[in-house]
Design an enzyme around this catalytic site. Structure first.
Site, PDB file in Angstrom:
ATOM      1  N   ARG A 128       7.768 -33.448  10.570  1.00 25.33           N
ATOM      2  CA  ARG A 128       6.717 -33.058  11.525  1.00 25.33           C
ATOM      3  C   ARG A 128       6.105 -31.708  11.170  1.00 25.33           C
ATOM      4  O   ARG A 128       4.936 -31.430  11.485  1.00 25.33           O
ATOM      5  CB  ARG A 128       7.278 -33.037  12.950  1.00 25.33           C
ATOM      6  N   HIS A 129       6.879 -30.879  10.477  1.00 24.78           N
ATOM      7  CA  HIS A 129       6.348 -29.563  10.095  1.00 24.78           C
ATOM      8  C   HIS A 129       5.310 -29.711   8.980  1.00 24.78           C
ATOM      9  O   HIS A 129       4.327 -28.964   8.942  1.00 24.78           O
ATOM     10  CB  HIS A 129       7.487 -28.631   9.683  1.00 24.78           C
ATOM     11  N   ILE A 132       0.381  -6.176   9.203  1.00 28.08           N
ATOM     12  CA  ILE A 132      -0.724  -6.968   9.773  1.00 28.08           C
ATOM     13  C   ILE A 132      -1.890  -7.092   8.790  1.00 28.08           C
ATOM     14  O   ILE A 132      -2.408  -8.188   8.553  1.00 28.08           O
ATOM     15  CB  ILE A 132      -1.184  -6.353  11.114  1.00 28.08           C
ATOM     16  N   GLY A 133      -2.288  -5.983   8.210  1.00 28.09           N
ATOM     17  CA  GLY A 133      -3.418  -6.026   7.276  1.00 28.09           C
ATOM     18  C   GLY A 133      -3.147  -6.964   6.100  1.00 28.09           C
ATOM     19  O   GLY A 133      -3.992  -7.788   5.732  1.00 28.09           O
ATOM     20  N   MET A 134      -1.964  -6.840   5.526  1.00 27.01           N
ATOM     21  CA  MET A 134      -1.614  -7.698   4.385  1.00 27.01           C
ATOM     22  C   MET A 134      -1.580  -9.172   4.804  1.00 27.01           C
ATOM     23  O   MET A 134      -1.956 -10.053   4.021  1.00 27.01           O
ATOM     24  CB  MET A 134      -0.252  -7.283   3.805  1.00 27.01           C
ATOM     25  N   HIS A 184      10.201 -23.962   8.992  1.00 28.11           N
ATOM     26  CA  HIS A 184       9.137 -24.647   9.735  1.00 28.11           C
ATOM     27  C   HIS A 184       7.748 -24.451   9.129  1.00 28.11           C
ATOM     28  O   HIS A 184       6.894 -25.323   9.269  1.00 28.11           O
ATOM     29  CB  HIS A 184       9.110 -24.153  11.192  1.00 28.11           C
ATOM     30  N   ASP A 207       0.862  -1.178   0.000  1.00 26.75           N
ATOM     31  CA  ASP A 207       0.000   0.000   0.000  1.00 26.75           C
ATOM     32  C   ASP A 207       0.906   1.238   0.000  1.00 26.75           C
ATOM     33  O   ASP A 207       2.119   1.139  -0.193  1.00 26.75           O
ATOM     34  CB  ASP A 207      -1.027  -0.043   1.155  1.00 26.75           C
ATOM     35  N   CYS A 249       2.716  -3.517   4.042  1.00 32.00           N
ATOM     36  CA  CYS A 249       1.846  -2.401   4.440  1.00 32.00           C
ATOM     37  C   CYS A 249       2.506  -1.770   5.662  1.00 32.00           C
ATOM     38  O   CYS A 249       3.665  -2.073   5.956  1.00 32.00           O
ATOM     39  CB  CYS A 249       0.401  -2.850   4.679  1.00 32.00           C
ATOM     40  N   GLY A 250       1.807  -0.905   6.365  1.00 34.42           N
ATOM     41  CA  GLY A 250       2.465  -0.166   7.453  1.00 34.42           C
ATOM     42  C   GLY A 250       3.045  -1.085   8.515  1.00 34.42           C
ATOM     43  O   GLY A 250       4.235  -1.046   8.828  1.00 34.42           O
ATOM     44  N   THR A 251       2.185  -1.915   9.091  1.00 36.09           N
ATOM     45  CA  THR A 251       2.642  -2.884  10.092  1.00 36.09           C
ATOM     46  C   THR A 251       2.876  -4.270   9.507  1.00 36.09           C
ATOM     47  O   THR A 251       3.509  -5.117  10.150  1.00 36.09           O
ATOM     48  CB  THR A 251       1.554  -3.060  11.174  1.00 36.09           C
TER      49      THR A 251
END
Ligand code: RB5
Length: 155
Positions: free
Chosen positions: A133-134, A70-72, A99, A9, A66-68
């Site tokens: 296991r992953h 988080i949104g993406m 992992h 963004d 994006c800024g943090t």
């Protein structure tokens, strides 16, 4: 040639350009899906096209900013077969592949500087998924997807 889809963004333009330079120096083809303007935009409009391309296997990997971040991350992880990992340090970026077999790396453009972002991209690209296991754990996540998406891409 390896291809990576990338989008951001308005908060991630400068970092995106630096990551693009870095990837091209490494001989990787970059598919830039915007935004390349200065105006404020909605991150889903740019995260969705990258997630679609990776989800459908048209492009193997993606990077979202994006800024943090988080949104993406929220947007990308709505898509089947997407394992989008938000990282702000080199260890997490490496482990996201080893992992979690993350196929999208998400970076906070207001959190991470250019030098750190380059290192994170480097280790994420170089690391190899350990499987075992992953894989079993990822299979359990895929089972969740099967509950909600009947129309999955063929794998
Ligand atoms: C835009 O101001 C900001 O909300 C966005 O870049 C992102 O951080 C959202 O998660």
């Amino acid at each position: 040639m390896e291809r990576i889809a990338i989008a951001n963004d308005h908060t991630g333009r400068e970092l995106k350009e630096d990551i693009k330079d870095f990837l091209r120096e490494k001989g990787i083809e970059v598919v830039d899906l915007g935004t390349n303007g200065n105006e404020s935009v909605d991150y889903p409009d740019y995260g969705i096209p990258v997630a679609e391309k990776v989800s459908s296997l048209e492009i193997e990997k993606g990077i979202l900013i994006c800024g943090t971040g988080i949104g993406m991350s929220i947007v990308a992880n709505k898509f089947p077969h997407i394992r989008a990992a938000l990282a702000s340090d080199v260890y997490s970026a490496r482990m996201a592949k080893i992992h979690n077999n993350a196929n999208i790396l998400v970076i906070g453009g207001r959190v991470v500087g250019k030098g750190l972002a380059r290192e994170m991209v480097q280790v994420w690209l170089e690391a190899r998924f350990e499987g075992g296991r992953h894989q079993r754990r990822l299979d359990k996540i895929s089972e969740i997807e099967k509950r909600f998406w009947k129309d999955q891409a063929k794998r």
